[in-house]
Design a protein around this motif. Structure first.
Motif, mmCIF file in Angstrom:
data_model
loop_
_atom_site.group_PDB
_atom_site.id
_atom_site.type_symbol
_atom_site.label_atom_id
_atom_site.label_comp_id
_atom_site.label_asym_id
_atom_site.label_seq_id
_atom_site.Cartn_x
_atom_site.Cartn_y
_atom_site.Cartn_z
ATOM 1 N N ALA A 103 47.947 59.794 75.932
ATOM 2 C CA ALA A 103 48.374 59.263 77.238
ATOM 3 C C ALA A 103 49.324 60.283 77.841
ATOM 4 C CB ALA A 103 49.070 57.913 77.075
ATOM 5 N N PHE A 104 49.222 60.481 79.151
ATOM 6 C CA PHE A 104 50.059 61.515 79.778
ATOM 7 C C PHE A 104 51.539 61.175 79.702
ATOM 8 C CE2 PHE A 104 45.944 62.688 81.499
ATOM 9 C CZ PHE A 104 45.993 64.064 81.347
ATOM 10 N N GLY A 105 51.865 59.880 79.615
ATOM 11 C CA GLY A 105 53.257 59.492 79.433
ATOM 12 C C GLY A 105 53.814 59.906 78.089
ATOM 13 N N HIS A 106 52.933 60.283 77.155
ATOM 14 C CA HIS A 106 53.346 60.810 75.849
ATOM 15 C C HIS A 106 53.141 62.318 75.789
ATOM 16 C CE1 HIS A 106 53.616 56.860 73.544
ATOM 17 N NE2 HIS A 106 53.249 56.520 74.764
ATOM 18 N N MET A 107 51.970 62.767 76.222
ATOM 19 C CA MET A 107 51.667 64.201 76.138
ATOM 20 C C MET A 107 52.635 65.044 76.967
ATOM 21 S SD MET A 107 47.456 64.227 76.085
ATOM 22 C CE MET A 107 47.201 63.152 77.508
ATOM 23 N N THR A 108 53.009 64.547 78.148
ATOM 24 C CA THR A 108 53.879 65.331 79.032
ATOM 25 C C THR A 108 55.269 65.552 78.432
ATOM 26 O OG1 THR A 108 52.642 64.584 80.973
ATOM 27 C CG2 THR A 108 54.820 65.513 81.360
ATOM 28 N N PRO A 109 55.976 64.491 77.956
ATOM 29 C CA PRO A 109 57.273 64.763 77.323
ATOM 30 C C PRO A 109 57.157 65.597 76.049
ATOM 31 C CG PRO A 109 56.744 62.414 77.215
ATOM 32 C CD PRO A 109 55.751 63.047 78.132
ATOM 33 N N TYR A 110 56.048 65.457 75.320
ATOM 34 C CA TYR A 110 55.833 66.323 74.155
ATOM 35 C C TYR A 110 55.770 67.782 74.596
ATOM 36 C CZ TYR A 110 55.104 63.199 70.147
ATOM 37 O OH TYR A 110 55.294 62.339 69.090
ATOM 38 N N LEU A 111 55.078 68.030 75.708
ATOM 39 C CA LEU A 111 54.962 69.408 76.192
ATOM 40 C C LEU A 111 56.307 69.919 76.713
ATOM 41 C CD1 LEU A 111 53.218 71.859 76.597
ATOM 42 C CD2 LEU A 111 52.370 70.873 78.737
ATOM 43 N N HIS A 112 57.096 69.045 77.338
ATOM 44 C CA HIS A 112 58.436 69.460 77.756
ATOM 45 C C HIS A 112 59.269 69.874 76.535
ATOM 46 C CE1 HIS A 112 57.461 68.346 81.727
ATOM 47 N NE2 HIS A 112 57.840 67.083 81.710
ATOM 48 N N LEU A 113 59.153 69.102 75.438
ATOM 49 C CA LEU A 113 59.862 69.465 74.206
ATOM 50 C C LEU A 113 59.312 70.767 73.640
ATOM 51 C CD1 LEU A 113 61.947 68.847 72.009
ATOM 52 C CD2 LEU A 113 60.189 67.485 70.829
ATOM 53 N N ALA A 114 57.991 70.945 73.694
ATOM 54 C CA ALA A 114 57.381 72.194 73.220
ATOM 55 C C ALA A 114 57.953 73.390 73.976
ATOM 56 C CB ALA A 114 55.865 72.139 73.384
ATOM 57 N N ASN A 115 58.136 73.244 75.291
ATOM 58 C CA ASN A 115 58.725 74.333 76.082
ATOM 59 C C ASN A 115 60.145 74.650 75.623
ATOM 60 O OD1 ASN A 115 56.579 74.962 77.850
ATOM 61 N ND2 ASN A 115 57.083 73.248 79.195
ATOM 62 N N LYS A 116 60.935 73.594 75.351
ATOM 63 C CA LYS A 116 62.313 73.818 74.884
ATOM 64 C C LYS A 116 62.314 74.558 73.547
ATOM 65 C CE LYS A 116 64.070 70.985 78.122
ATOM 66 N NZ LYS A 116 64.790 71.456 79.301
ATOM 67 N N LEU A 117 61.392 74.184 72.669
ATOM 68 C CA LEU A 117 61.319 74.823 71.347
ATOM 69 C C LEU A 117 60.764 76.241 71.442
ATOM 70 C CD1 LEU A 117 60.080 71.817 69.161
ATOM 71 C CD2 LEU A 117 62.415 72.651 69.479
ATOM 72 N N ALA A 118 59.787 76.426 72.322
ATOM 73 C CA ALA A 118 59.219 77.766 72.513
ATOM 74 C C ALA A 118 60.290 78.738 73.011
ATOM 75 C CB ALA A 118 58.060 77.709 73.502
ATOM 76 N N LYS A 119 61.170 78.235 73.849
ATOM 77 C CA LYS A 119 62.269 79.054 74.375
ATOM 78 C C LYS A 119 63.171 79.539 73.252
ATOM 79 C CE LYS A 119 65.419 78.909 78.336
ATOM 80 N NZ LYS A 119 65.983 78.030 79.386
ATOM 81 N N LYS A 120 63.196 78.771 72.157
ATOM 82 C CA LYS A 120 64.004 79.138 70.986
ATOM 83 C C LYS A 120 63.202 79.958 69.971
ATOM 84 C CE LYS A 120 67.616 76.651 72.245
ATOM 85 N NZ LYS A 120 68.934 77.243 72.550
ATOM 86 N N GLY A 121 61.929 80.245 70.284
ATOM 87 C CA GLY A 121 61.143 81.116 69.428
ATOM 88 C C GLY A 121 60.135 80.437 68.529
ATOM 89 N N PHE A 122 60.086 79.089 68.536
ATOM 90 C CA PHE A 122 59.099 78.388 67.710
ATOM 91 C C PHE A 122 57.698 78.561 68.294
ATOM 92 C CE2 PHE A 122 63.073 76.134 66.998
ATOM 93 C CZ PHE A 122 63.083 75.965 65.623
ATOM 94 N N ARG A 123 56.722 78.556 67.410
ATOM 95 C CA ARG A 123 55.320 78.637 67.840
ATOM 96 C C ARG A 123 54.688 77.256 67.666
ATOM 97 N NH1 ARG A 123 53.966 83.633 69.075
ATOM 98 N NH2 ARG A 123 55.374 85.289 68.392
ATOM 99 N N ILE A 124 54.087 76.766 68.727
ATOM 100 C CA ILE A 124 53.587 75.390 68.734
ATOM 101 C C ILE A 124 52.101 75.365 69.019
ATOM 102 C CG2 ILE A 124 53.727 73.140 69.903
ATOM 103 C CD1 ILE A 124 56.742 75.158 70.286
ATOM 104 N N THR A 125 51.375 74.623 68.199
ATOM 105 C CA THR A 125 49.984 74.303 68.492
ATOM 106 C C THR A 125 49.955 72.867 69.000
ATOM 107 O OG1 THR A 125 49.152 75.780 66.763
ATOM 108 C CG2 THR A 125 47.661 74.056 67.546
ATOM 109 N N PHE A 126 49.400 72.677 70.181
ATOM 110 C CA PHE A 126 49.435 71.398 70.880
ATOM 111 C C PHE A 126 48.034 70.812 70.870
ATOM 112 C CE2 PHE A 126 50.495 68.550 74.419
ATOM 113 C CZ PHE A 126 51.851 68.308 74.213
ATOM 114 N N ALA A 127 47.799 69.818 70.029
ATOM 115 C CA ALA A 127 46.461 69.245 69.858
ATOM 116 C C ALA A 127 46.298 68.012 70.739
ATOM 117 C CB ALA A 127 46.227 68.879 68.397
ATOM 118 N N VAL A 128 45.439 68.120 71.754
ATOM 119 C CA VAL A 128 45.205 67.026 72.704
ATOM 120 C C VAL A 128 43.736 67.036 73.131
ATOM 121 C CG1 VAL A 128 47.538 66.799 73.650
ATOM 122 C CG2 VAL A 128 46.009 68.532 74.576
ATOM 123 N N PRO A 129 43.266 65.924 73.719
ATOM 124 C CA PRO A 129 41.877 65.902 74.196
ATOM 125 C C PRO A 129 41.604 67.054 75.162
ATOM 126 C CG PRO A 129 42.792 63.694 74.236
ATOM 127 C CD PRO A 129 43.923 64.611 73.908
ATOM 128 N N GLY A 130 40.390 67.599 75.046
ATOM 129 C CA GLY A 130 40.040 68.771 75.840
ATOM 130 C C GLY A 130 40.235 68.579 77.328
#
Length: 458
Positions: free
Chosen positions: A18-45
């Motif tokens: 659901a976009f109400g879940h995927m979107t905040p997850y992606l916002h968190l991924a951006n925060k973590l990526a900024k710190k150097g973490f590598r993220i694989t984001f698994a979601v429907p195509g």
């Protein structure tokens, strides 16, 4: 940009579809990526196209398309909660569970050190034998978790659950104001609905929380600290907080149609209304709300989906409505750039359903806040905003949950009238909370979360 010791940490994120879940997850991924973490984001195509513009660090955050299996009861081509009415969610959960083989293959391929998930309750059993840590990241309020998703909330399994079973908060629940009242308690019954094969929503989420290594909540201690402490004591687990994880300052600009239209009004005079991506109003309620905005005499922009049984907004509008409101009112059936609209100088009031993302966006804005919640968690978020933080007014509803045009108009006038004592008090409180929950504090939450993340994966 990156923390050097983060670059070798691969994280897999697998949010509910659901976009109400995927979107905040992606916002968190951006925060973590900024710190150097590598993220694989698994979601429907199909969701990737909509999410890609929000990925600020494509070198660090990569999307992995998940094929959503066909399931009896799920419309062909449906991949996310936005593709279906809410009562078909159980079938989307069945489809998500059938992706377990895809996730197992992906995990073996990328060897993550950590998996962040929410609805896929089976992730810990897949990860633990491989020595991979798991975090259950909840994107709803701590209030919503604490009142219903805790072991102390004893859900009967030997008989159908009734409203009376839910009439009292669970033992130890630490708030007397963030509660459901009267017929609102019926909205909690959804937790006993099937959500997957042989599982209720309550069983799925509590299982995910119990079996994960760490619980994470998208909130602040300043706002929901007592509720977070209660959740931690219930699950006897460490609770990490991320803060609201709002997106970075947008580099995009507001669509010309809206910037031009808003520019025609005085600063702080426009009422903006949005009810999220999943709420579809009944036609009669839609017309009543539209009439309520007309009744205020204020300029307004209402962004909602066409009501049930209609294909377009235009066919659902009351007769003569467009002629009466002229250019001062717009009802729009498509997507809008909500944060950019809230930031526009002409917008002075936000009428919201109080979904958790919209709650934070309203709290961080300069707008007066009017709340018209529809579902259980939205009602609890509303009580947090209106009764605890005292930054918003809730629209009074009729006994059957109906929102009348008079009550909507009155709530808006109450906060928008320059001489209103209620409006002045809300504005003062809102300013105070906006100063507390400032960008510096938000960055501190992410820094603490990153530090804890390193400790978890050591």
């Amino acid at each position: 940009m990156a923390d050097n010791d983060s670059s070798d940490i691969r994280i897999l994120m697998f949010p509910w579809f659901a976009f109400g879940h995927m979107t905040p997850y992606l916002h968190l991924a951006n925060k973590l990526a900024k710190k150097g973490f590598r993220i694989t984001f698994a979601v429907p195509g199909k969701a990737i196209n909509q999410l890609e513009p929000l990925n600020l660090f494509p070198d660090f955050v990569s999307f992995h398309p998940v094929t959503v299996p066909s399931v009896t009861g799920l419309p062909p081509g449906a991949e996310t909660a936005s593709d279906i009415p809410i009562f078909l969610s159980r079938f989307l959960a069945i489809a998500m569970d059938l992706t377990i083989d895809q996730l197992e293959s992906l995990i073996k391929c990328i060897s993550p050190k950590l998996i962040i998930f929410d609805a896929a309750h089976w992730i810990p059993q897949v990860a633990r034998p491989l020595g991979i840590k798991t975090m259950c990241f909840n994107v709803i309020s701590a209030a919503s978790i604490a009142i219903v998703m805790v072991p102390a909330r004893n859900i009967p399994t030997d008989r159908p659950i009734t409203v009376e079973d839910l009439a009292s908060p669970p033992p130890g629940y630490p708030s007397s104001t963030i509660v459901l009242r009267g017929k609102e308690l019926r909205t909690l019954l959804f937790v006993t609905n099937p959500f997957g094969e042989g599982l209720t929503f309550h069983e799925r989420i509590t299982m995910a929380m119990k079996n994960s290594d760490v619980l994470v909540v998208r909130t602040c201690h300043e706002v929901e600290g007592n509720l977070c402490d209660y959740i931690g004591s219930q699950y006897q687990k460490r609770i990490l907080l991320t803060g609201p994880v709002l997106p970075e300052e947008s580099k995009s600009t507001l669509e010309e149609r809206w910037s031009n239209w808003l520019a025609g009004f005085e600063p702080g005079s426009v009422v903006f209304c949005a009810f999220g991506s999943q709420i579809i109003l009944e036609k009669t309620q839609f017309r009543e709300l539209v009439s309520g905005f007309e009744l205020t005499g204020l300029p307004f922009l209402m962004a909602v989906k066409p009501p049930a049984g209609t294909a377009t907004i235009e066919e659902a509008l009351p007769e003569g409505f467009e002629e009466r409101v002229g250019g001062r009112g717009v009802v729009w059936g498509g997507w809008v750039q909500q944060p950019l609209i809230l930031a526009h100088p002409s917008v002075g009031c936000f009428v919201s359903h109080c979904g958790f993302g919209s709650m934070w966006e309203s709290l961080m804005s300069d707008c007066q806040i009017v709340l018209a919640p529809h579902l259980g968690d939205q009602i609890l978020n509303t009580r947090l905003m209106a009764d605890e933080l005292k930054v918003a007014v809730e629209v009074e509803k009729e006994e059957n949950g109906w929102i009348s045009k008079e009550n909507l108009s009155e709530a808006i006038r109450k906060v928008m009238d320059k001489d209103s004592e209620v409006g002045k008090l809300l504005k003062e409180n809102h300013k105070k909370w906006r100063e507390i929950i400032n960008p510096k504090l938000m960055n501190e939450y992410i820094d603490k979360f990153v530090q804890s993340l390193h400790e978890v994966v050591r």
